[in-house]
Design a protein around this motif. Structure first.
Motif, PDB file in Angstrom:
ATOM      1  N   CYS A  89       0.848  -1.436  -0.134  1.00 23.32           N
ATOM      2  CA  CYS A  89       0.077   0.168  -0.033  1.00 23.32           C
ATOM      3  C   CYS A  89       0.719   1.153  -0.183  1.00 23.32           C
ATOM      4  N   GLY A  90       1.367   1.449  -1.050  1.00 24.18           N
ATOM      5  CA  GLY A  90       2.340   2.765  -1.172  1.00 24.18           C
ATOM      6  C   GLY A  90       3.556   2.362  -0.935  1.00 24.18           C
ATOM      7  N   SER A  91       4.693   3.318  -1.376  1.00 21.01           N
ATOM      8  CA  SER A  91       6.031   2.965  -1.090  1.00 21.01           C
ATOM      9  C   SER A  91       6.080   3.232   0.477  1.00 21.01           C
ATOM     10  N   THR A  92       5.236   3.875   1.329  1.00 12.18           N
ATOM     11  CA  THR A  92       5.012   4.003   2.782  1.00 12.18           C
ATOM     12  C   THR A  92       5.188   2.528   3.458  1.00 12.18           C
ATOM     13  N   GLU A  93       4.012   1.767   2.931  1.00  9.22           N
ATOM     14  CA  GLU A  93       4.071   0.517   3.577  1.00  9.22           C
ATOM     15  C   GLU A  93       5.158  -0.228   2.927  1.00  9.22           C
ATOM     16  N   LEU A 109      18.420   5.121   1.248  1.00  9.57           N
ATOM     17  CA  LEU A 109      18.739   6.246   0.460  1.00  9.57           C
ATOM     18  C   LEU A 109      17.429   6.560  -0.283  1.00  9.57           C
ATOM     19  N   ASN A 110      17.413   7.973  -0.676  1.00  7.89           N
ATOM     20  CA  ASN A 110      16.309   8.629  -1.395  1.00  7.89           C
ATOM     21  C   ASN A 110      16.825   9.459  -2.416  1.00  7.89           C
ATOM     22  N   THR A 111      16.604   9.006  -3.538  1.00 13.68           N
ATOM     23  CA  THR A 111      17.090   9.687  -4.824  1.00 13.68           C
ATOM     24  C   THR A 111      16.229   9.342  -6.106  1.00 13.68           C
ATOM     25  N   HIS A 120      15.971  13.241  -4.028  1.00 15.63           N
ATOM     26  CA  HIS A 120      15.690  13.415  -2.498  1.00 15.63           C
ATOM     27  C   HIS A 120      14.891  14.425  -2.406  1.00 15.63           C
ATOM     28  N   ASN A 121      13.918  14.143  -1.203  1.00 12.67           N
ATOM     29  CA  ASN A 121      12.703  14.920  -0.617  1.00 12.67           C
ATOM     30  C   ASN A 121      13.380  15.070   0.732  1.00 12.67           C
ATOM     31  N   PRO A 122      13.698  16.538   1.179  1.00  7.65           N
ATOM     32  CA  PRO A 122      13.253  17.638   0.545  1.00  7.65           C
ATOM     33  C   PRO A 122      14.269  18.466  -0.413  1.00  7.65           C
ATOM     34  N   THR A 161      16.318   1.609  -0.718  1.00  8.60           N
ATOM     35  CA  THR A 161      16.231   2.746  -1.689  1.00  8.60           C
ATOM     36  C   THR A 161      14.907   3.431  -1.856  1.00  8.60           C
ATOM     37  N   ASP A 162      14.471   4.558  -1.739  1.00 13.13           N
ATOM     38  CA  ASP A 162      13.166   4.894  -2.096  1.00 13.13           C
ATOM     39  C   ASP A 162      13.378   5.899  -3.323  1.00 13.13           C
ATOM     40  N   GLU A 163      12.890   5.347  -4.363  1.00 13.61           N
ATOM     41  CA  GLU A 163      13.184   6.112  -5.898  1.00 13.61           C
ATOM     42  C   GLU A 163      12.008   6.788  -6.427  1.00 13.61           C
ATOM     43  N   ILE A 164      10.869   6.988  -5.495  1.00 16.04           N
ATOM     44  CA  ILE A 164       9.658   7.444  -5.980  1.00 16.04           C
ATOM     45  C   ILE A 164       9.577   8.706  -6.929  1.00 16.04           C
ATOM     46  N   TYR A 165      10.722   9.770  -6.954  1.00 14.38           N
ATOM     47  CA  TYR A 165      10.591  10.668  -8.014  1.00 14.38           C
ATOM     48  C   TYR A 165      11.683  10.331  -8.963  1.00 14.38           C
ATOM     49  N   GLU A 166      11.844   9.043  -9.316  1.00 16.13           N
ATOM     50  CA  GLU A 166      12.998   8.680 -10.515  1.00 16.13           C
ATOM     51  C   GLU A 166      12.640   9.355 -11.626  1.00 16.13           C
ATOM     52  N   ASN A 184       9.390   1.658  -4.521  1.00 12.91           N
ATOM     53  CA  ASN A 184       8.910   2.780  -5.541  1.00 12.91           C
ATOM     54  C   ASN A 184       7.331   2.768  -5.421  1.00 12.91           C
ATOM     55  N   SER A 185       6.647   3.594  -6.231  1.00 12.55           N
ATOM     56  CA  SER A 185       5.315   3.529  -5.971  1.00 12.55           C
ATOM     57  C   SER A 185       4.664   4.356  -7.351  1.00 12.55           C
ATOM     58  N   LEU A 186       3.348   4.189  -7.565  1.00 12.89           N
ATOM     59  CA  LEU A 186       2.579   4.839  -8.645  1.00 12.89           C
ATOM     60  C   LEU A 186       2.449   6.428  -8.094  1.00 12.89           C
ATOM     61  N   SER A 187       2.564   6.708  -6.877  1.00  9.81           N
ATOM     62  CA  SER A 187       2.065   7.974  -6.459  1.00  9.81           C
ATOM     63  C   SER A 187       2.267   9.298  -7.217  1.00  9.81           C
ATOM     64  N   LYS A 188       3.862   9.169  -7.274  1.00 13.16           N
ATOM     65  CA  LYS A 188       4.381  10.503  -7.960  1.00 13.16           C
ATOM     66  C   LYS A 188       4.599  10.497  -9.554  1.00 13.16           C
ATOM     67  N   SER A 189       4.880   9.280  -9.963  1.00 14.80           N
ATOM     68  CA  SER A 189       5.061   9.176 -11.203  1.00 14.80           C
ATOM     69  C   SER A 189       3.886   9.232 -12.372  1.00 14.80           C
ATOM     70  N   VAL A 224      -0.898   9.956  -8.662  1.00 12.84           N
ATOM     71  CA  VAL A 224      -2.114   9.216  -8.039  1.00 12.84           C
ATOM     72  C   VAL A 224      -1.603   8.841  -6.653  1.00 12.84           C
ATOM     73  N   THR A 225      -1.415   9.843  -5.840  1.00 12.19           N
ATOM     74  CA  THR A 225      -0.865   9.643  -4.500  1.00 12.19           C
ATOM     75  C   THR A 225      -1.895   8.927  -3.615  1.00 12.19           C
ATOM     76  N   GLY A 226      -3.114   9.124  -4.022  1.00  8.94           N
ATOM     77  CA  GLY A 226      -4.459   8.456  -3.183  1.00  8.94           C
ATOM     78  C   GLY A 226      -4.609   7.012  -3.535  1.00  8.94           C
ATOM     79  N   TRP A 227      -3.913   6.408  -4.582  1.00  8.14           N
ATOM     80  CA  TRP A 227      -4.239   5.087  -4.981  1.00  8.14           C
ATOM     81  C   TRP A 227      -3.566   4.117  -3.950  1.00  8.14           C
ATOM     82  N   ARG A 228      -2.487   4.455  -3.553  1.00 11.98           N
ATOM     83  CA  ARG A 228      -1.928   3.735  -2.536  1.00 11.98           C
ATOM     84  C   ARG A 228      -1.241   2.385  -3.086  1.00 11.98           C
ATOM     85  N   VAL A 229      -0.538   2.512  -4.093  1.00 16.53           N
ATOM     86  CA  VAL A 229       0.112   1.274  -4.534  1.00 16.53           C
ATOM     87  C   VAL A 229       1.493   1.492  -4.663  1.00 16.53           C
TER      88      VAL A 229
HETATM   89  N1  PLP Z   1       8.942   8.820  -0.094  1.00 11.95           N
HETATM   90  C1  PLP Z   1       9.104  10.033  -0.188  1.00 11.95           C
HETATM   91  C2  PLP Z   1      10.561  10.717  -0.405  1.00 11.95           C
HETATM   92  C3  PLP Z   1       8.054  10.895  -0.283  1.00 11.95           C
HETATM   93  O1  PLP Z   1       8.239  12.172  -0.591  1.00 11.95           O
HETATM   94  C4  PLP Z   1       6.686  10.529  -0.054  1.00 11.95           C
HETATM   95  C5  PLP Z   1       5.618  11.360  -0.301  1.00 11.95           C
HETATM   96  O2  PLP Z   1       5.557  12.400  -0.255  1.00 11.95           O
HETATM   97  C6  PLP Z   1       6.721   9.126  -0.067  1.00 11.95           C
HETATM   98  C7  PLP Z   1       7.916   8.226   0.070  1.00 11.95           C
HETATM   99  C8  PLP Z   1       5.074   8.412   0.287  1.00 11.95           C
HETATM  100  O3  PLP Z   1       4.938   7.630  -0.954  1.00 11.95           O
HETATM  101  P1  PLP Z   1       3.724   6.778  -1.050  1.00 11.95           P
HETATM  102  O4  PLP Z   1       2.324   7.373  -1.557  1.00 11.95           O
HETATM  103  O5  PLP Z   1       4.007   5.777  -2.228  1.00 11.95           O
HETATM  104  O6  PLP Z   1       3.292   5.974   0.208  1.00 11.95           O
END
Ligand code: PLP
Length: 399
Positions: free
Chosen positions: A103-107, A179-181, A183-185, A211-216, A242-247, A250-255
């Motif tokens: 459920c999202g990259s969060t989970e 690693l987050n690349t 990178h947020n923030p 590695t968290d690559e959701i902004y790839e 990674n996730s569908l959220s940012k690419s 669809v951040t609310g889809w949670r995949v």
């Molecule tokens: N990782 C980073 C670096 C983020 O900035 C965010 C959301 O802003 C998330 C994860 C959360 O992603 P997801 O919607 O895939 O759970």
């Protein structure tokens, strides 16, 4: 009758939960709603998701994809993930043994840490950080070790870590580095040379890279996303999240998903199953459509974000902020010393109440709040008219 929260009975909470606070980012979204401010705090788009995706989701429900998917992910979605990974990085992954859909990259992040990290282990985290990482480590029983990313001297320069400080953070308790690349923030995009330095330490100390690559796909000025798993020697010790959220907006889809070698995946799958059972089945079906989008989709996504970045970057600089130019992701980290506020929270409160723009106070990105006390973060994943509205309000800061 016991009245909780009013001092009559203090409810006991777990020692783990007591170690961290509620998300500041999500709280700023609530404050934006309360004060009718333009929300440049939380990173979610205020524009539509691609029509083909919405249509695919509607179709999946119409086709009765309404029951649990396989707990670690629908077969066609995992296949689509493996296909994209191989197209993009030239690495073959086995969709049957190396992918866990969450459920999202969060989970995916918390399931990975719960599955792979033990109490007493240490997890290295660069700061400023995305605020979930510390609590994830704590919930897993691990001790977070923070390593600084230093702001550049020049507004257009790059955030950097000190290799000696990074080396000093590694020891025989180190289980993983997060690693987050991009990178947020900060918008930093880790270079191949930096990732090779990190690889050398991971190999020397037998540590994993998570590695968290959701902004790839959100990159500017010809910046290149280097996936850590593609660095020689990292395939066996990397969990790619990674996730569908940012690419796909669809951040609310949670995949989301975690890709890891079979033995690691087996553990992640078990934890994931007991945490959530599975991600939304019809949205996984629509996700397979998303992952098959052509290269032009990603070029356009980055181009549009580039325009939003340029618009907001120029405006916040004009309003008096020192604003660091991001190379990726959709945030601008700023220095607020010019405004003479006691700290970031007081300034962010002034912005949301009096100016009408919600931001995230910098302290929420640091283990020691003092380090972010003169910073705030803007998100620019918004329509041009939303950004223009915020820009008009920010002009009041100069008066
Ligand atoms: N990782 C980073 C670096 C983020 O900035 C965010 C959301 O802003 C998330 C994860 C959360 O992603 P997801 O919607 O895939 O759970």
């Amino acid at each position: 009758m016991a009245i909780y929260g009013e001092g009559i009975l203090a409810p006991r909470v777990s020692k783990k939960a007591a170690q961290f606070t509620e998300s500041v980012i999500r709280d700023m979204t609530r404050q934006a709603l309360l004060h009718g401010a333009v929300n440049l705090a939380q990173g979610f788009p205020d524009f539509s998701a691609p029509e083909v995706l919405k249509q695919a989701a509607r179709q999946a429900i119409a086709d009765d994809v309404n029951q649990y998917a396989i707990t670690w992910g629908a077969k066609n979605f995992r296949q689509a993930l493996a296909d994209k990974f191989s197209r993009q990085f030239g690495i073959a992954i086995d969709p049957e043994r190396e992918i866990t859909v969450c459920c999202g990259s969060t989970e995916a992040m918390i399931a990975t840490q719960l599955a792979l990290v033990d109490p007493g282990d240490e997890v290295i985290i660069f700061e400023p950080f995305y605020e979930n990482y510390g609590p994830d480590a704590i919930l897993s029983g691990a001790t977070p070790r923070y390593v600084t990313l230093y702001a550049p001297e020049e507004e257009n320069g790059e955030w950097r870590f000190d290799i000696d400080e990074l080396r000093a953070a590694f020891n025989n308790k180190t289980r993983a580095i997060l690693l987050n690349t991009p990178h947020n923030p900060t918008g930093k995009v880790f270079t191949r040379a930096e990732l090779e330095q990190i690889r050398d330490l991971c190999v020397e100390f037998d540590a994993l890279a998570i590695t968290d690559e959701i902004y790839e796909h959100i990159l500017y000025d010809n910046a290149e996303h280097v996936a850590p798993v593609t660095i020689e020697g990292m395939r066996e010790r990397t969990v790619t999240i990674n996730s569908l959220s940012k690419s796909y907006s669809v951040t609310g889809w949670r995949v989301g998903w975690a890709i890891a070698p079979p033995a690691l995946t087996a553990a992640i799958r078990k934890v994931h199953d007991f945490l959530t059972v599975g991600a939304a089945a019809p949205l996984q079906a629509a996700g397979a459509t998303a992952l098959a989008l052509p290269k032009a989709y990603y070029r356009n996504l980055a181009l549009e974000y580039g325009e939003r970045r340029d618009l907001l970057l120029a405006a916040v600089r004009k309003a008096g902020f020192t604003a660091y130019k991001p190379q990726g992701a959709y945030y601008i980290m700023t220095d607020i010393r010019a405004f003479g506020f006691a700290n970031d929270r007081a300034f962010a409160e002034h912005l949301v109440r009096e100016v009408g723009v919600a931001t995230v106070p910098g302290s929420s990105f640091y283990s020691d709040p003092a380090r972010g006390a003169q910073q705030v973060r803007f998100a620019f994943c918004k329509r041009a008219e939303t950004l223009e509205k915020a820009i008009a309000k920010l002009a009041a800061l100069r008066q």
